[in-house]
Design a protein around this motif. Structure first.
Motif, PDB file in Angstrom:
ATOM      1  N   ASN A  17      61.682  44.058  44.644  1.00 10.61           N
ATOM      2  CA  ASN A  17      61.390  45.352  44.011  1.00 10.61           C
ATOM      3  C   ASN A  17      61.337  45.266  42.481  1.00 10.61           C
ATOM      4  OD1 ASN A  17      64.127  44.987  43.666  1.00 10.61           O
ATOM      5  ND2 ASN A  17      64.575  47.175  43.737  1.00 10.61           N
ATOM      6  N   PHE A  18      61.339  44.044  41.944  1.00 12.29           N
ATOM      7  CA  PHE A  18      61.231  43.869  40.493  1.00 12.29           C
ATOM      8  C   PHE A  18      59.773  43.774  40.080  1.00 12.29           C
ATOM      9  CE2 PHE A  18      65.412  42.150  38.625  1.00 12.29           C
ATOM     10  CZ  PHE A  18      66.166  42.962  39.445  1.00 12.29           C
ATOM     11  N   LYS A  19      59.518  44.204  38.832  1.00  9.69           N
ATOM     12  CA  LYS A  19      58.206  43.939  38.255  1.00  9.69           C
ATOM     13  C   LYS A  19      58.233  42.522  37.673  1.00  9.69           C
ATOM     14  CE  LYS A  19      57.158  48.642  36.885  1.00  9.69           C
ATOM     15  NZ  LYS A  19      57.505  49.579  35.816  1.00  9.69           N
ATOM     16  N   VAL A  20      57.035  41.967  37.457  1.00  9.76           N
ATOM     17  CA  VAL A  20      56.934  40.615  36.893  1.00  9.76           C
ATOM     18  C   VAL A  20      57.745  40.514  35.603  1.00  9.76           C
ATOM     19  CG1 VAL A  20      55.341  38.998  35.794  1.00  9.76           C
ATOM     20  CG2 VAL A  20      54.734  40.066  37.967  1.00  9.76           C
ATOM     21  N   GLU A  21      57.596  41.515  34.721  1.00  8.56           N
ATOM     22  CA  GLU A  21      58.294  41.431  33.429  1.00  8.56           C
ATOM     23  C   GLU A  21      59.803  41.559  33.585  1.00  8.56           C
ATOM     24  OE1 GLU A  21      56.758  44.379  30.865  1.00  8.56           O
ATOM     25  OE2 GLU A  21      57.151  46.054  32.216  1.00  8.56           O
ATOM     26  N   GLN A  22      60.243  42.273  34.628  1.00  8.62           N
ATOM     27  CA  GLN A  22      61.687  42.381  34.858  1.00  8.62           C
ATOM     28  C   GLN A  22      62.256  41.049  35.346  1.00  8.62           C
ATOM     29  OE1 GLN A  22      61.465  45.753  37.515  1.00  8.62           O
ATOM     30  NE2 GLN A  22      62.266  47.142  35.961  1.00  8.62           N
ATOM     31  N   MET A  23      61.476  40.337  36.156  1.00  6.33           N
ATOM     32  CA  MET A  23      61.899  39.000  36.591  1.00  6.33           C
ATOM     33  C   MET A  23      62.038  38.084  35.373  1.00  6.33           C
ATOM     34  SD  MET A  23      62.578  38.633  39.821  1.00  6.33           S
ATOM     35  CE  MET A  23      63.304  37.092  39.369  1.00  6.33           C
TER      36      MET A  23
END
Lengths: 234, 125, 259
Positions: free
Chosen positions: A85-91
């Motif tokens: 459920n993370f966005k790429v930038e959050q990862m």
């Protein structure tokens, strides 16, 4: 330098690795080849300090390996790296907080190179995009050791080609020790320097990739086949 | 454009062959700067050490020159190009003759068939 | 930096669950309150709220469970610079935030109901006073029970995964987990039955002025409460026990849990 001395891993009566002794030299690119269940993943997790040997020793720069090795080792694993459920930038942000050697600029470069959209959710990414994101996360780190466990699994040839390009562009050759496990050898063969064959928990053969071509006139894939056959005959 | 590599030969010498062929065909000019080791590695999708070896081998053959701090350049000596062309030519002809003989043609027949083919292609162009 | 990153990660993992749960709470309350008002017996909302309160003991362990479940596949979270203590306390902190947010909302709903009911008809047992003391004690009891369940949960979870590497233990690890829990409980109960221990445990109590002091019904509260008031030693020892379970879980995570 990574030294394995008589390393055995036993799960009950089943031996996943049997008496493995091998030294990975600093700055070289290694390929560990072998069928599924040959112990490739176990070996990688052991070098990453996430699985403990039942017998033998694993030394990195002379010290026994533990979970703390994560500070100087980047590990691309087959599962559990990405939060759905993370966005790429959050990862990317999460990795940047967890590893002090994470380089934001390199991540930005890789984001463009891998053609990923920072706003996309991981769960919406295709398998190929997820594979590229995983690679982005480990290649953005500035580590001495880079372990890539099956980076090509389930990816189509176009993506594999892109990943090979990514590896050549972003690996710090000569400084980083790189170990790649795979059973899809063709694409990365030109990147490898040394190849190991793992079968049933044992190293059954190893070679220098260019030497095999020069002396035996074989590609690693063909070399692999002849060695597997020999094994079968025995 | 990571090209496929043949299995029978080390990758470093296959890349060296490719550079020599480009030079002979005129796609690379005398004195032209070659990509850096890293760029070349990325272009061909191979380990940079392999390219290092390629450039080393080419330098040993006198095909390229490495200038300190500037990079690797194709040789400016014209004789080298002629020599390389001669080498390739010789190699190709030898291979051709060998395969013609292997299917049972004698020297006269080889000569005749080459002659006819040349006349025909002259006619067409 | 590392720890803050972990907390943010865990919060992102639970965020949707939290908002959904808070919305569900409001919907449940609205439904209950509407029903009570429709029946023209608004006080019926209180037993309903009580059930919601008691249900809160489960919010913390369930949240922690969801957060641990997110890491179970591959256990890749162990490949990092944070040690087991940090990894687990991040989970515990985020779970506590979720519990407190949910408890706060329930308290607001409770206060709102009390005021609404008071306006309608004077509630006899309140004697016109707002039940601050009871509220604090009740919240404290719920938080206490929640931590009891959660620290045990964390410890047993780590123990469970520590046994994964041995196939012999792996098959019976559910039984072992249950056994560890019940044996510990039995030992504690036996020890507290000794008269010397009993006397010690009751030797320090704090009197609490409350009109409702005799109505406490929950087991976990009755352990630390009796007619004399709040027993301090059992409370402190329990908290020490929670810490022990937590550190044991972190130790297992660092040394025994394999990917």
């Amino acid at each position: 330098m990574i030294m394995l001395e008589g390393v055995t891993k036993q799960y009950g009566t089943r031996k996943s690795l049997q008496d493995i002794s091998y030294t990975f030299e600093k700055g070289k690119v290694y390929g560990i080849l072998g069928p599924n269940g040959s112990g490739k993943s176990t070996m990688m997790k052991m070098i990453a300090g996430l699985v403990y040997p039942t017998g033998g020793k694993i030394l990195v720069e002379g010290k026994p390996v533990s979970r703390k090795i994560a500070a100087s080792l980047a590990f691309l694993s087959t599962e559990g790296m990405l939060y759905q459920n993370f966005k790429v930038e959050q990862m990317i942000h999460f990795f940047a907080t967890q590893y002090p050697d994470f380089q934001r600029e390199k991540a930005e470069e890789l984001l463009a190179f891998m053609e990923l959209d920072r706003r996309q959710k991981v769960s919406r990414l295709s398998k190929g995009q997820q594979g590229r994101l995983k690679l982005l996360l480990v290649l953005s780190r500035n580590t001495d050791i880079l372990l890539l466990d099956e980076p090509f699994i389930g990816l189509d040839p176009m993506v594999r080609d892109m990943i090979v390009k990514g590896l050549v562009s972003f690996i710090d050759f000569g400084r980083q020790t790189v170990i790649i496990t795979t059973h899809e050898i063709n694409e990365i063969e030109p990147v490898l320097e040394e190849a190991l064959l793992l079968d049933n928990g044992r190293i059954t053969a190893f070679c220098n990739v260019e030497e095999v071509r020069e002396k035996d006139g074989l590609s690693v894939l063909e070399w692999l086949k002849t060695n597997v056959k020999k094994e079968a005959v025995l | 454009m990571s090209a496929e590599f043949k299995t029978s030969k080390p990758i470093y010498s296959q890349i060296a062959d490719r550079i020599i062929q480009q030079f002979v065909r005129g796609e690379l000019h005398p004195g032209e700067k070659l990509p850096s080791v890293r760029e070349m590695a990325i272009q061909s999708g191979v380990n940079p050490n392999t390219i290092q070896r390629t450039y080393g081998e080419l330098e040993r053959l006198g095909v390229v020159e490495t200038k300190r701090g500037q990079g690797t350049f194709m040789t400016e000596q014209n004789e080298m190009k002629l020599k390389l062309r001669h080498d390739i030519q010789k190699e190709m002809i030898e291979a051709f003759i060998e395969s013609m003989r292997s299917i049972g043609l004698n020297d006269h027949e080889i000569y005749e068939s080459v002659n006819q083919s040349l006349k025909r292609s002259d006619h067409e162009s | 930096m590392v720890f803050k990153g972990l907390v943010i990660k865990d919060f992102l993992l639970i965020r949707m669950y939290l908002f959904t749960w808070l919305a569900v709470l409001i919907v449940l309350y609205t439904a209950g309150a509407s029903f009570a008002a429709y029946q023209k017996q608004f006080y019926l909302v209180f037993p309903f709220l009580l059930v919601l309160y008691v249900g809160h003991t489960l919010v913390l362990p369930v949240t922690a469970g969801i957060l641990l479940k997110a890491e179970e596949k591959g256990q890749y979270w162990l490949h990092g610079t944070a040690d087991g203590k940090r990894l687990l306390s991040s989970k515990l902190i985020v779970s506590t935030i979720v519990l407190l947010a949910s408890l706060l909302l329930t308290n607001v709903l409770m206060a709102f109901s009390l005021m609404a009911a008071n306006g309608e008809s004077q509630l006899a047992f309140l004697e016109g006073q707002f039940p601050w003391v009871e509220g604090v004690l009740f919240n404290g009891g719920i938080i206490f029970s929640a931590f009891y369940l959660t620290t045990w949960g964390l410890f047993l979870w780590s123990l469970f995964h520590s046994m994964a590497q041995s196939p012999a233990l792996r098959k019976i690890r559910w039984i072992l987990i249950i056994a560890v829990y019940f044996i510990t409980q039995t030992v504690i109960v036996r020890v507290t039955e000794w008269s010397a221990v009993k006397a010690f445990l009751q030797s320090w109590s704090i009197q609490i002025e409350s009109p409702l002091s005799s109505t406490g019904g929950m087991n976990e509260i009755s352990f630390t409460m009796d007619s004399n008031g709040l027993l301090v030693w059992p409370l402190l020892l329990s908290c020490a026990g929670f810490c022990l379970l937590f550190f044991a879980a972190a130790w297992l995570l660092d040394r025994k849990v394999e990917v």
